[in-house]
Design an enzyme around this catalytic site. Structure first.
Site, PDB file in Angstrom:
ATOM      1  N   CYS A 113       0.473 -58.243  31.997  1.00  0.00           N
ATOM      2  CA  CYS A 113       1.920 -58.323  32.144  1.00  0.00           C
ATOM      3  C   CYS A 113       2.391 -58.910  33.476  1.00  0.00           C
ATOM      4  O   CYS A 113       3.480 -59.467  33.558  1.00  0.00           O
ATOM      5  CB  CYS A 113       2.518 -56.935  31.962  1.00  0.00           C
ATOM      6  SG  CYS A 113       1.940 -56.095  30.476  1.00  0.00           S
ATOM      7  N   HIS A 262       9.402 -58.964  33.567  1.00  0.00           N
ATOM      8  CA  HIS A 262       8.534 -58.879  32.394  1.00  0.00           C
ATOM      9  C   HIS A 262       9.311 -58.256  31.241  1.00  0.00           C
ATOM     10  O   HIS A 262       9.926 -57.185  31.391  1.00  0.00           O
ATOM     11  CB  HIS A 262       7.304 -58.033  32.725  1.00  0.00           C
ATOM     12  CG  HIS A 262       6.513 -57.627  31.532  1.00  0.00           C
ATOM     13  ND1 HIS A 262       6.040 -58.518  30.602  1.00  0.00           N
ATOM     14  CD2 HIS A 262       6.110 -56.384  31.110  1.00  0.00           C
ATOM     15  CE1 HIS A 262       5.388 -57.856  29.653  1.00  0.00           C
ATOM     16  NE2 HIS A 262       5.416 -56.573  29.941  1.00  0.00           N
ATOM     17  N   ASN A 292       7.178 -58.457  23.000  1.00  0.00           N
ATOM     18  CA  ASN A 292       6.438 -58.411  24.261  1.00  0.00           C
ATOM     19  C   ASN A 292       5.195 -59.284  24.104  1.00  0.00           C
ATOM     20  O   ASN A 292       4.227 -58.900  23.454  1.00  0.00           O
ATOM     21  CB  ASN A 292       6.059 -56.964  24.573  1.00  0.00           C
ATOM     22  CG  ASN A 292       5.322 -56.812  25.893  1.00  0.00           C
ATOM     23  OD1 ASN A 292       4.754 -57.759  26.419  1.00  0.00           O
ATOM     24  ND2 ASN A 292       5.299 -55.606  26.420  1.00  0.00           N
TER      25      ASN A 292
END
Length: 335
Positions: A113, A262, A292
């Protein structure tokens, strides 16, 4: 010379996992409930023939085609992924499939991430030290293959995708990528793991990741995420990291034109935005149609912000990644 993000683009596979699909499997979660909790309506899913390398190649081709970039100009390839299907370098496969010249470097970076931020730091070093002139920075992950289909806690979040950025030399008198801030807490590595992703059983690291504990039938990977631990970690490190970046840059919060974090999930992002006191119009969220995508969320958001006219030349942008590792990193970008 100072390194800059000269261009950014992305690619999403054609397969989709919509909230409608998920609500059929999990009737207790309606379409609107999933959207409200995650901010996501559609996730793109790679098919069996697609790999991290092939997704990265498609992202690179989009970058080249949409920005009139000659592939012959590339002299270094960085590919950030945590889900490569090869034991050898995926970046090497990209070099071959793109037909890039032989006299270049091509290496993988294993990070999730926060990977885009870390990779930007490496690309900046390569350009500003004179090692490379044009770095092709790629991110690609197919976390959907790690997800157990019966685990709604992660299946509602993760999608597959790839991004491509050109990091090149900019004007010597301008700061383009600066005020980097990094962090690592390896003791939290058990909060987000693939229990069967390596030779060591993940249950040894995180006992609660065992499929029998979770009431799942193993698919061979069974991605595990301790949601509360990740959430608390994020609330702990993000505000202090923002403060550190601003201090290094000599800026105040109001001096930043756009914040791109993020894209973990909308609930977490909105909580962070309110905690930091950032107005909605200066805080970009872009995960409704992608989910995501791990290392690709920040560059996808940057590309979308540019396409939507939200991101304009001259803007000061703060990028901040956080998650698996546990790791975090951020910086300021002069767009």
């Amino acid at each position: 010379m100072n390194a800059r993000i000269a261009a950014v683009d992305y690619f999403l596979p054609a397969g989709e996992l919509t909230n409608e699909h998920l609500s059929v499997q999990f009737p207790e979660w309606t379409v609107d409930k999933i959207a409200a909790k995650t901010g996501i309506r559609t996730r793109h899913i790679a098919n069996a023939a697609e790999s991290e390398a092939s997704l990265a190649v498609m992202a690179a081709r989009a970058l080249f085609d949409n920005n009139d970039i000659e592939s012959s100009a590339i002299d270094f390839v960085l590919l950030c992924t945590q889900s490569s299907d090869l034991s050898s370098s995926a970046a090497r496969t990209v070099q071959r499939q793109l037909g890039l010249r032989l006299g270049i470097a091509a290496i993988d970076i294993n990070l999730g991430c926060s990977g885009y931020v870390y990779s930007l730091g490496l690309a900046k070093g390569l350009v500003e030290s004179g090692v490379a002139k044009n770095v092709l920075l790629l991110t690609a992950d197919t976390y959907s293959r790690y997800v157990n289909s019966a685990d709604k806690s992660v299946r509602t979040l993760f999608g597959d995708g790839a991004s491509a950025s050109l990091i090149a030399a900019g004007a010597a008198e301008s700061r383009h990528l600066y005020a980097f801030e990094y962090g690592t807490n390896g003791s939290g590595g058990n909060a987000l793991i693939v229990p069967n992703g390596g030779r060591r059983p993940g249950q040894d690291i995180a006992p609660s990741s065992a499929t029998d504990v979770r009431g799942l039938v193993s698919n061979g990977f069974d991605l595990f995420m301790d949601g509360p631990a990740i959430f608390n970690f994020t609330l702990s490190v993000v505000p202090t990291t923002v403060e550190s970046i601003l201090h290094k840059a000599g800026l105040g919060l109001d001096d930043v034109d756009l914040f791109v974090f993020h894209q973990a999930n909308a609930f977490m992002l909105q909580h962070l935005r309110r905690k930091l006191g950032i107005p909605p119009e200066r805080f970009f969220i872009s995960l409704e149609n992608s989910g995501n995508t791990v290392s690709s969320t920040i560059p996808i958001a940057l590309s979308e912000a540019q396409k939507q006219g939200v991101l304009q030349p001259g803007m000061r942008v703060m990028l901040l990644g956080f998650g698996v590792g546990l790791s975090w990193g951020g910086l300021m970008v002069q767009w």
